[in-house]
Design an enzyme around this catalytic site. Structure first.
Site, PDB file in Angstrom:
ATOM      1  CD  GLU A  99      -8.284  -3.693  -0.453  1.00  0.00           C
ATOM      2  OE1 GLU A  99      -7.160  -3.185  -0.679  1.00  0.00           O
ATOM      3  OE2 GLU A  99      -8.444  -4.728   0.228  1.00  0.00           O
ATOM      4  CG  HIS A 107      -7.646  -1.059   2.730  1.00  0.00           C
ATOM      5  ND1 HIS A 107      -8.195  -1.873   3.698  1.00  0.00           N
ATOM      6  CD2 HIS A 107      -6.610  -1.745   2.199  1.00  0.00           C
ATOM      7  CE1 HIS A 107      -7.508  -2.997   3.766  1.00  0.00           C
ATOM      8  NE2 HIS A 107      -6.536  -2.946   2.847  1.00  0.00           N
ATOM      9  CG  HIS A 113      -2.012  -1.082   1.099  1.00  0.00           C
ATOM     10  ND1 HIS A 113      -2.570  -1.500  -0.090  1.00  0.00           N
ATOM     11  CD2 HIS A 113      -2.618  -1.832   2.064  1.00  0.00           C
ATOM     12  CE1 HIS A 113      -3.458  -2.452   0.149  1.00  0.00           C
ATOM     13  NE2 HIS A 113      -3.506  -2.676   1.425  1.00  0.00           N
TER      14      HIS A 113
END
Length: 358
Positions: free
Chosen positions: A323, A192, A119
């Site tokens: 996602e 998220h 991420h």
């Protein structure tokens, strides 16, 4: 003489404030919360990580519940390792070996999950303060962030805009845009949010039913890095082409679901239906459309007694994530859709949620 000394002190103080802003941007950039409301749909955000902190929905009887996991205070998000409700990037999901090659140059990114990047790195977009460009409480909010060259190892300056928008009284749209300013760079943003349609504090999501309009997945190794294959879900626990309970075959997988699905159809400007989630007790249903090639289905396998809103304790399987995204580790797999965006080009990622209760 006194006036000169006073002026000098003011100049020194001003210099120190400017210097502190340069060293620590958060000193001069306030963290606030914002709310969008229309009809019975109410959503709150913070400009820390452009996080969606709550979403209130009515059930079939009109009773409202908060259906996203999160924290009561903004400060709690600063120490969060779950990415609750955040916009993640510059590259969402994983980069194997925390490195990639672009135009003959090797780039090393921050290895914040073992020797891989997750991420965007230790301080990805989920852990920065965004500015608010536009805010209409009954309509929309736009967050902006400028990512600098070399941030977490990624090349080039990039301007990022994220807009959450209410449409009618039952839809929430999200538009994520990015423009590289001076160098080609990979861009893959994702939302998220952890969803629990029974209510964020109601227990697990194993009885939720889900339909995923995807016939293929990108398999991963033991570190959740894609192998580069694209395989069929037929005959596997990953098959959700027809709606079924999340918990019906989860025991056949190590830990739970955490995999990228290849959404049926062609990715591009047009939105494609991606997923439908329903919860029987409340009658709530969530439908998702997106323009992205993939969607990560994650059943919060790594949550472990996280204390959240109202002192709710979030355990394993407390929420589900959908996602929409480019494929994980695309920068290291030429057969995956490219995430490289050049100066003069734009990245566009759109999500549309529709909420109903029957």
């Amino acid at each position: 003489m006194v006036n000169k000394q006073l002026s000098l002190r003011v100049m020194v103080l001003t210099f120190l404030v400017v210097l502190s802003c340069f060293v620590n941007y958060s000193v001069c950039k306030q963290i606030k919360t914002y709310r969008l409301t229309r009809g019975k749909l109410s959503v709150t955000f913070t400009n820390y990580g452009a996080v969606m902190t709550s979403l209130l929905l009515p059930d079939r009887h009109g009773k409202q519940d908060d259906v996203v996991l999160g924290f009561d205070s903004v400060d709690a998000y600063k120490n969060d390792t779950t990415y609750f409700g955040a916009i993640v990037g510059r590259v969402a999901n994983r980069i194997g070996g925390a490195k990639f090659e672009l135009n003959g140059q090797l780039y090393k990114t921050d290895p914040n999950e073992g020797h891989n990047t997750l991420h965007g790195g230790t301080k990805g977009f989920a852990d920065v303060i965004w500015s608010v460009e536009n805010y209409v409480p009954t309509s929309h909010i736009t967050f902006k962030y400028r990512s600098f060259d070399g941030e977490e190892g990624f090349p080039g300056n990039v301007t990022v805009m994220v807009t959450y928008m209410l449409i009618g009284e039952d839809k929430l749209a999200l538009k994520m845009e990015a423009k590289p300013l001076n160098k080609p760079t990979p861009i893959n943003l994702a939302l998220h949010t952890y969803w629990n349609l029974h209510g964020h504090n109601s227990g697990d999501i194993l009885s939720h039913k889900i339909q995923l309009l995807a016939k293929k997945i990108t398999p991963v190794d033991e570190e959740l890095i894609p192998t580069g294959e694209i395989t069929s879900i037929e005959g596997t626990p990953y098959d959700f082409l027809e709606p079924r309970e999340i918990g019906s075959r989860i025991h056949e997988l190590p830990g739970g679901y955490d995999i990228n699905y290849v959404i049926d159809g062609k990715a591009g400007k047009h939105l494609r239906k991606t997923a439908v989630v329903s919860e029987e007790v409340t009658g709530r249903k969530m439908e998702l459309w997106s323009n992205q090639p993939g969607v990560q289905f994650y059943t919060s396998n790594m949550l472990s007694n996280v204390v959240g809103k109202g002192n709710a304790v979030y355990k394993k399987y407390a929420g589900l994530c959908l996602e929409t995204q480019g494929f994980p580790d695309s920068v290291n797999h030429k057969n995956f859709p490219s995430q490289i965006v050049n100066p003069g080009e734009s990245y566009l990622h759109v999500m549309l949620f529709r909420f109903t209760a029957h």
